[in-house]
Design an enzyme around this catalytic site. Structure first.
Site, PDB file in Angstrom:
ATOM      1  N   ASN A   9     -16.411   4.525 -12.440  1.00  0.00           N
ATOM      2  CA  ASN A   9     -17.011   4.936 -10.986  1.00  0.00           C
ATOM      3  C   ASN A   9     -16.469   6.527 -11.066  1.00  0.00           C
ATOM      4  OD1 ASN A   9     -17.545   5.501  -8.586  1.00  0.00           O
ATOM      5  ND2 ASN A   9     -15.983   4.138  -7.476  1.00  0.00           N
ATOM      6  N   TRP A  10     -17.458   7.277 -11.118  1.00  0.00           N
ATOM      7  CA  TRP A  10     -17.024   8.818 -11.077  1.00  0.00           C
ATOM      8  C   TRP A  10     -16.936   9.477  -9.832  1.00  0.00           C
ATOM      9  CZ3 TRP A  10     -21.054  10.916 -15.438  1.00  0.00           C
ATOM     10  CH2 TRP A  10     -20.647  10.341 -16.618  1.00  0.00           C
ATOM     11  N   HIS A  95     -18.097  -0.320  -1.800  1.00  0.00           N
ATOM     12  CA  HIS A  95     -16.781   0.145  -2.277  1.00  0.00           C
ATOM     13  C   HIS A  95     -15.866   0.745  -0.966  1.00  0.00           C
ATOM     14  CE1 HIS A  95     -14.019   3.298  -4.231  1.00  0.00           C
ATOM     15  NE2 HIS A  95     -14.139   2.697  -5.039  1.00  0.00           N
ATOM     16  N   SER A 213      -6.443   1.880 -10.244  1.00  0.00           N
ATOM     17  CA  SER A 213      -5.586   2.703 -11.031  1.00  0.00           C
ATOM     18  C   SER A 213      -5.476   2.114 -12.527  1.00  0.00           C
ATOM     19  CB  SER A 213      -4.161   2.782 -10.501  1.00  0.00           C
ATOM     20  OG  SER A 213      -4.404   3.745  -9.357  1.00  0.00           O
ATOM     21  N   GLY A 234     -12.114   4.606 -11.804  1.00  0.00           N
ATOM     22  CA  GLY A 234     -12.211   5.787 -11.150  1.00  0.00           C
ATOM     23  C   GLY A 234     -11.649   6.846 -12.051  1.00  0.00           C
ATOM     24  N   GLY A 235     -10.143   7.386 -11.759  1.00  0.00           N
ATOM     25  CA  GLY A 235      -9.811   8.510 -12.433  1.00  0.00           C
ATOM     26  C   GLY A 235      -9.856   8.528 -13.862  1.00  0.00           C
TER      27      GLY A 235
HETATM   28  P1  PGA Z   1      -9.326   4.542  -9.412  1.00  0.00           P
HETATM   29  O1  PGA Z   1     -10.378   4.207  -8.736  1.00  0.00           O
HETATM   30  O2  PGA Z   1      -9.338   4.003 -10.753  1.00  0.00           O
HETATM   31  O3  PGA Z   1      -9.094   5.892  -9.518  1.00  0.00           O
HETATM   32  O4  PGA Z   1      -8.034   3.844  -8.856  1.00  0.00           O
HETATM   33  C1  PGA Z   1     -11.014   2.918  -8.956  1.00  0.00           C
HETATM   34  C2  PGA Z   1     -12.345   2.661  -7.855  1.00  0.00           C
HETATM   35  O5  PGA Z   1     -12.307   3.242  -6.931  1.00  0.00           O
HETATM   36  O6  PGA Z   1     -13.304   2.178  -8.200  1.00  0.00           O
END
Ligand code: PGA
Length: 256
Positions: A9-10, A95, A213, A234-235
């Protein structure tokens, strides 16, 4: 046997050329060997979906959101049929950032879910509790209430895909991952709800992704859990090296 999804998820990151470069590198990584049950998905911002879709042959392309309306005077919105006309395979809905910053409710997420199904796009429905709710011991209650709201009156045919992403809000972008045991506990509750609602066969087929995370350092342990069928990341999905590392770990984890 269920697949293992590594979904990036960018969010509001990457410009046109960065999107193109990442997708080109990802496609060549995926061509290097047979990833079997491991499925890669990336979710760029709307303007670059077509470019990603044009490059990626071996990965799915997801939108990060969709309108609840089928068409018409809704400035700035993008409909499910427009996404379908691009060949988009998946779409994230509900989300926590949409819920938090744009006031999205379970009812709205349900409408979006219905629009996606009408257009044969696989929804990735996000649910998860806040830190306060967890500390209050409400995790189960909150997550099941979100499921009830998002799936109210939604019948699923056997073989129809809907992905669920359990994303504890306190773990998103904070560096605090739920432990694999904490995540598994909630995933098992979600699967039990699915079983009660849709029957054993469908519940066993449905994919439940963990998000919050997740990164190369912890994805292996998360994927070892019986009810965790992948990650919504995400990250750690923004760098091609770490995204590919997670695909490789998933493959070692029994993806083949
Ligand atoms: P994150 O985000 O891996 O940066 O915690 C996950 C998400 O929001 O889908």
């Amino acid at each position: 046997m269920r697949n293992i999804f590594i979904a990036g998820n960018w969010k509001m990151n990457k410009d046109a050329s960065q999107t193109q470069q990442f997708c080109t590198q990802l496609e060549s990584h995926l061509q290097e060997r047979d990833f079997g049950r491991v499925k890669a998905i990336v979710a760029p911002v709307h303007p670059f979906l077509a470019a990603a879709e044009g490059i990626l042959r071996s990965a799915g392309v997801a939108a990060q959101d969709v309108s609840a309306h089928p068409q018409g005077a809704f400035t700035g919105e993008v409909s499910a049929s427009q996404l379908a006309s691009l060949g988009i395979s998946h779409c994230i809905i509900g989300h926590s950032e949409r819920r938090q910053y744009h006031g999205e409710s379970d009812e709205l997420v349900r409408e979006k879910l219905l629009r996606l199904r009408e257009n044969r796009i696989i929804p990735i429905v996000c649910i998860g509790e806040t830190l306060l709710q967890r500390e209050d011991g409400q995790t189960r209650e909150v997550v099941l209430a979100q499921l009830e709201g998002c799936f109210e009156g939604v019948e699923l045919a056997s073989g129809e895909e809907v992905l669920i992403a359990y994303e504890p809000v306190w773990a998103i972008g904070t560096g605090k991952t739920a432990t694999s045991a904490q995540a598994q506990e909630v995933h098992a509750e979600i699967r039990a709800w699915l079983k009660e609602r849709y029957g054993e066969e469908l519940a066993q087929k449905m994919h439940i992704l963990y998000g919050g995370s997740a990164k190369p350092e912890n994805i292996g342990e998360l994927l070892e859990q019986p009810d965790i069928d992948g990650g919504l990341i995400g990250g750690a999905s923004l760098q091609i090296e770490s995204f590919c590392a997670m695909l490789d770990i998933a493959l070692q984890n029994g993806g083949n």
